[in-house]
Write an enzyme that holds these catalytic residues in place. Structure first.
Site, PDB file in Angstrom:
ATOM      1  N   ASP A 165       9.683   2.558   1.777  1.00 50.04           N
ATOM      2  CA  ASP A 165       8.487   3.245   2.386  1.00 50.04           C
ATOM      3  C   ASP A 165       8.162   2.900   3.888  1.00 50.04           C
ATOM      4  O   ASP A 165       7.490   1.971   4.270  1.00 50.04           O
ATOM      5  CB  ASP A 165       7.177   3.077   1.486  1.00 50.04           C
ATOM      6  N   LYS A 210       2.992  10.067   8.697  1.00 49.38           N
ATOM      7  CA  LYS A 210       2.208   9.831   9.900  1.00 49.38           C
ATOM      8  C   LYS A 210       3.032  10.212  11.259  1.00 49.38           C
ATOM      9  O   LYS A 210       2.678  11.055  11.821  1.00 49.38           O
ATOM     10  CB  LYS A 210       1.946   7.974   9.883  1.00 49.38           C
ATOM     11  N   PHE A 220       1.067  -1.312   0.176  1.00 41.72           N
ATOM     12  CA  PHE A 220       0.033  -0.020  -0.088  1.00 41.72           C
ATOM     13  C   PHE A 220       0.978   1.111   0.049  1.00 41.72           C
ATOM     14  O   PHE A 220       1.804   1.602   0.829  1.00 41.72           O
ATOM     15  CB  PHE A 220      -0.859  -0.107   1.221  1.00 41.72           C
TER      16      PHE A 220
HETATM   17  N1  PMP Z   1       2.694   4.503   2.409  1.00 46.38           N
HETATM   18  C1  PMP Z   1       2.206   3.717   3.446  1.00 46.38           C
HETATM   19  C2  PMP Z   1       3.100   2.471   3.699  1.00 46.38           C
HETATM   20  C3  PMP Z   1       1.081   3.840   4.262  1.00 46.38           C
HETATM   21  O1  PMP Z   1       0.798   3.131   5.399  1.00 46.38           O
HETATM   22  C4  PMP Z   1       0.182   5.065   3.727  1.00 46.38           C
HETATM   23  C5  PMP Z   1      -0.978   5.341   4.430  1.00 46.38           C
HETATM   24  N2  PMP Z   1      -1.859   4.322   5.197  1.00 46.38           N
HETATM   25  C6  PMP Z   1       0.665   5.731   2.686  1.00 46.38           C
HETATM   26  C7  PMP Z   1       1.815   5.305   1.936  1.00 46.38           C
HETATM   27  C8  PMP Z   1      -0.178   6.877   2.204  1.00 46.38           C
HETATM   28  O2  PMP Z   1      -0.129   7.778   3.205  1.00 46.38           O
HETATM   29  P1  PMP Z   1      -1.426   9.136   3.059  1.00 46.38           P
HETATM   30  O3  PMP Z   1      -2.478   8.399   3.598  1.00 46.38           O
HETATM   31  O4  PMP Z   1      -0.796  10.205   4.239  1.00 46.38           O
HETATM   32  O5  PMP Z   1      -1.129   9.433   1.770  1.00 46.38           O
END
Ligand code: PMP
Length: 448
Positions: free
Chosen positions: A264, A293, A161
């Protein structure tokens, strides 16, 4: 309109206390307005409305106090309305709220960059750029890798994701609900298998990595690949910890082939796994790392940090944005990072992990529906299965999660198959409250 203001932060009531049915009348009333005002596709997990939060609890508008085992999806690691963050934000609010860093720079942005360059892995010259959301960090990491290598293909992994914007969505594996009907998707994105020890037939880490590498070499050719992007511990896909050696083998191969390794760490970063970053558990040093986050205690901020020569490859003006690295978010990030360090939250994350893993490993002995207990630090998951076939049991998962919600615990599920319960408590949660929350989940399991 609420007539009173409840103050959150660590002074908020630190106990589970239900005073109405769930959802209570006030929550129901407000959520009815949500239905007619907010787009249906912007869903919500719990049918309650927040009033205040802090420490390890969240108070709803009906006066119900919930144990928070979700941290707003791994965001409030330092606790909601963390006092250091609140103070820093207030001070910044009184000075200025926005100049656009790309118009008139300010020191706090630079200080955040210096700090990220220091705490991310790698003993080489680094640079940082700041953005607003995780998705935006992912998009920019891809832009940087393509510009620096002059190549186009990006390789992502099964169960990944990476976000909801167009390019991030293309990098994300799962169709429903993230991609359904939202195409066309960005080109030059390729997906290969990762390492999912519970479900990939016992491949070792190096074996799983070689399988991915073979597919990339056969189908793309290493020389056309700009970057691989990987969550060192997958989040939404099911809190999947890759087998030992998987990440180092991939890292070694990317290095040999001039491919940018993007970690990521948007969900797994910032003390969540008990170290600053999940890659640190195997000493893997990425070229670029995406963060968001947990970085700023709840304020919207994201970052890409990496090798100076890659980060500096893009032309001036090629990276940026109106709000990226907003001064209030930067003040919050500096205060949050101070809290991780001064309040020893990395150690807290490890302790939380021991408590969670200990309790669920014990429960697993008597309950074969608990297929696997896994994770690192305060990022722990329980994968629920049909014991005879080990096939995923999303229905059981949904029942347990619902039971927790109705009994005052904020609990999240995840996983490609919807059968993983994930624990992401704020690192400021007290042991006793965490134990009580686990008790409710265990009760939910026993009764489902
Ligand atoms: N990458 C990862 C690993 C995530 O867990 C998330 C959000 N759950 C994102 C990208 C996307 O972040 P955002 O919702 O702040 O756009």
């Amino acid at each position: 309109m609420t007539a009173h203001i409840t103050v959150g932060g660590p002074d908020l009531i630190q106990e589970r206390r239900l005073v109405t049915e769930i959802p209570g009348p006030r929550s129901r009333e407000i959520l009815q307005r949500k239905e007619s005002a907010v787009a249906r596709s912007v869903g919500h997990t719990l049918p309650i409305v927040a009033d205040a939060a802090g420490g390890g609890t969240l108070l709803d508008v009906d006066g119900n106090s919930f144990i928070d085992l979700g941290s707003g999806i791994a965001v409030t690691g330092v606790g909601n309305s963390n006092p250091r963050v609140v103070r820093a934000v207030r001070e910044q609010l009184d000075r200025f709220t926005h100049t656009a860093f790309t118009v008139v720079p300010y020191e706090s942005y630079i200080a955040v960059a210096e700090k990220l360059n220091e705490i991310t892995p790698g003993n080489f010259a680094k640079r940082t750029a700041l953005f607003n959301s995780g998705s935006e960090a992912v998009e920019n990491a891809v832009k940087i890798a393509r510009r620096a290598t002059g190549r186009q293909a990006i390789v992502a992994f099964e169960h990944s994701f990476h976000g909801r914007t167009n390019l991030a969505m293309a990098l994300t594996a799962k169709s429903a609900p993230y991609k359904q009907g939202f195409g066309p998707f960005a080109p030059e994105i390729y997906r290969v298998p990762g390492s999912y020890p519970y479900r990939d037939g016992g491949l070792t880490g190096p074996e799983a990595a070689r399988q991915a590498i073979e597919q990339i070499e056969n189908e793309l050719g290493a020389e056309s690949v700009a970057a691989i992007i990987i969550e060192p511990m997958q989040g939404e896909g099911g809190f999947i910890v890759p087998a030992e050696g998987f990440l180092p083998t991939l890292r070694e191969w990317t290095e040999r082939n001039g491919i940018v390794f993007i970690a990521d760490e948007i969900q797994s970063g910032f003390a969540r796994t008990g170290l600053w970053f999940a890659v640190d558990h195997e000493g893997v040093v990425p070229d670029l790392i995406t963060m968001a986050k947990g970085i700023a205690g709840g304020l919207p901020l994201s970052a890409v940090t990496g090798r100076a020569e890659l980060m500096d490859a893009a032309q001036v003006g090629g990276l940026g944005g109106t709000y990226g690295g907003n001064p209030i978010a930067c003040a919050a990030a500096l205060a949050a990072i101070e809290s991780y360090e001064e309040d020893e939250l990395l150690g807290r994350a490890r302790r939380i992990g021991e408590i969670l893993t200990g309790r669920f490993t014990e429960l697993q002995k008597a309950d074969p529906r608990i297929g696997q207990v896994r994770g690192r630090g305060a990022m722990i998951a329980v994968e629920l299965v049909h014991p005879d076939t080990l096939s995923p049991d999303p229905a059981l998962t949904a029942r347990v999660v619902k039971y927790a919600h109705e009994n005052g615990v904020i609990l999240l599920a995840c996983g490609t198959y919807g059968n993983v319960i994930r624990f992401l408590p704020p690192l400021t949660i007290e042991d006793q409250l965490l134990q009580e929350g686990i008790g409710i989940v265990a009760e939910g399991l026993a009764r489902s």
